[in-house]
Scaffold this motif. Structure first.
Motif, short mmCIF file in Angstrom:
data_model
loop_
_atom_site.label_atom_id
_atom_site.label_comp_id
_atom_site.label_asym_id
_atom_site.label_seq_id
_atom_site.Cartn_x
_atom_site.Cartn_y
_atom_site.Cartn_z
N UNK A 209 -1.32 2.45 1.85
CA UNK A 209 -0.37 3.17 1.03
C UNK A 209 0.87 3.46 1.87
N UNK A 210 2.00 2.89 1.50
CA UNK A 210 3.20 3.12 2.31
C UNK A 210 3.56 4.59 2.43
N UNK A 211 3.08 5.38 1.45
CA UNK A 211 3.45 6.78 1.47
C UNK A 211 2.66 7.57 2.51
N UNK A 212 1.51 7.04 2.86
CA UNK A 212 0.60 7.87 3.65
C UNK A 212 0.04 7.19 4.88
N UNK A 213 0.45 5.98 5.11
CA UNK A 213 -0.13 5.22 6.23
C UNK A 213 -0.25 6.01 7.52
#
Lengths: 213, 213, 213
Positions: A209-213
């Motif tokens: 997830x790009x938001x949470x990597x």
């Protein structure tokens, strides 16, 4: 003024039908009678309430005219009593709900135009009026909003509200505009149910997830 | 003005107690301290905020008077520290929460009447003030609102706000009206907990959903 | 006026980036394209919309200027098309999102001060603008809000908005204030991701709930 009365009656039918879908959803979650009334009210008037709050258009309809609230509450409780019969009426119910979707979308767009907002905002508010009652119902029932995954519903709201706003700009007679949009919205919804028309879905399954990597 | 001060103090106690129930709910979901403060604030002032937004009554109390927000934030964080002790205080806590329910319902109805709205709307807004803080708390915690399924809570809010509005119409002295409604609301809630009074539930389990067939 | 243009451009970048995180979240729940657009819009403008509704500040930005809505809708749909590429861009995306967090927090606080509200309310509204888009996204997706449990996000919003309000009180030149707050907020967020900084959590697991015993 006759169109105004005609659309007001259809609107009331739609509101009461939405209250009943709300009450049924509450029954599926085995809520108590208070929950049934709250979910019924939120489903019936949640969309219009959100629209007026977004537009800053006070007082709200049901605050000014509390008779609607009482009628909606009674429709919700009535649903509990007639629930055993409702499954035999499911076709009728679907038709009333389809009518409600068309009426809500038109009324939401119409009110927004009358308040002097732009055509794009009028279409958006038609959709808010048409579909957010159901979204609020699903949030209160702690389930993912159905309309994000099921057969065409919101898109019909967009098309109906869009056509109404478009024809309004062209100064079409109000009664003709209303008739056309109601017929289109209602027919499209009935066809969508019959033939299981659905929007394409977006499936983004991934661990990254790009938001949470 | 003495009743006004008395009710203001009870209101503040109720707000802080609600903040603490919100903080505990956040703790059950293992949220971080920011989540604790947000859920605490939303539980404590969510009902009153929604009421004022529905009525278009601006500015909101906590926007005009930010000291409340700070007090609520502190109460939420304090809950984290004293949590181990709280289970020994659970009876006290239940009593404060019952008091809060009665006070919120009365204050919500009172403010709505003072703004010139109708008695029915005043009762509705009493209930919104009394119970929507808990509903917002449960939505933020991603769980079905408890008050739709548990022992009498919302109904006591309706009765308390209803009695207050009824007696107001009859010009009963404010201090007597407040005392009666507070006593009734508080007692009913305590009895409902003790004897597990609950509303009948509506159980509509079926595969055939008229809305989606 | 050059700072105003600079911050407006950063704001637009942040809004579009948030729309894309919303669209991806919708994709993870396999929503249809309408759901993608709704979640994208709610994520992008939900925080600012809630702020203005809490302040009674009408008309809302996107109601007055519908071009934003159209741009956000397109960004959401574009996300569906470029999703396969996005996982290679995840670092870029994280940076844009961090920028967005800082810009939203500053803009939210700035607007609130300009409307004449108190510094504390300005910080609160900076945080509402910065983080509630994501909270609304998670509620619509029926999942517990991520920011209540993940690495530092909201706290950075508090710090950024707080610093902006503090420096505003000291009459610091606006461009200097903006630069400092942007740099601080962006850097803190990137460091929080890199080093997994997180808030302490509150774990209150127990069978004895004082609210419901």
């Amino acid at each position: 003024m006759q169109e105004a009365q005609f659309i007001a009656i259809l609107w009331l039918i739609g509101v009461l039908a939405e209250a009943m879908t709300g009450a049924l959803a509450a029954g599926k979650k085995q809520m108590d009678l208070f929950g049934v009334v709250i979910i019924g009210c939120a489903t019936a008037i949640g969309g219009g309430t959100l629209r007026d709050m977004l537009l800053g258009n006070y007082p709200l309809i049901w605050v000014e005219n509390w008779h609607y609230l009482v009628a909606i509450g009674f429709a919700s409780l009535l649903t509990v009593i007639i629930a055993p019969v409702m499954r035999y009426l499911s076709k009728l119910f679907l038709a009333i709900d389809a009518l409600g979707l068309a009426v809500f979308s038109i009324v939401g767009a119409q009110k927004t135009l009358l308040l002097g907002f732009s055509p794009v905002v009028a279409v958006v508010m038609g959709v808010v009026t048409g579909v957010f009652g159901g979204i609020i119902r699903d949030i209160l029932c702690n389930q993912m909003p159905l309309i994000f995954r099921k057969e065409l519903y919101a898109v019909i709201s967009i098309i109906t509200a869009g056509l109404y706003v478009f024809l309004s700009q062209w100064q079409l007679a109000e009664w003709l505009n209303l008739s056309l949009c109601l017929t289109l919205g209602f027919s499209l919804r009935m066809l969508a149910i019959k033939y299981h028309w659905a929007m394409p879905t977006f499936d983004y399954q991934t661990g990254s997830d790009p938001h949470l990597d």
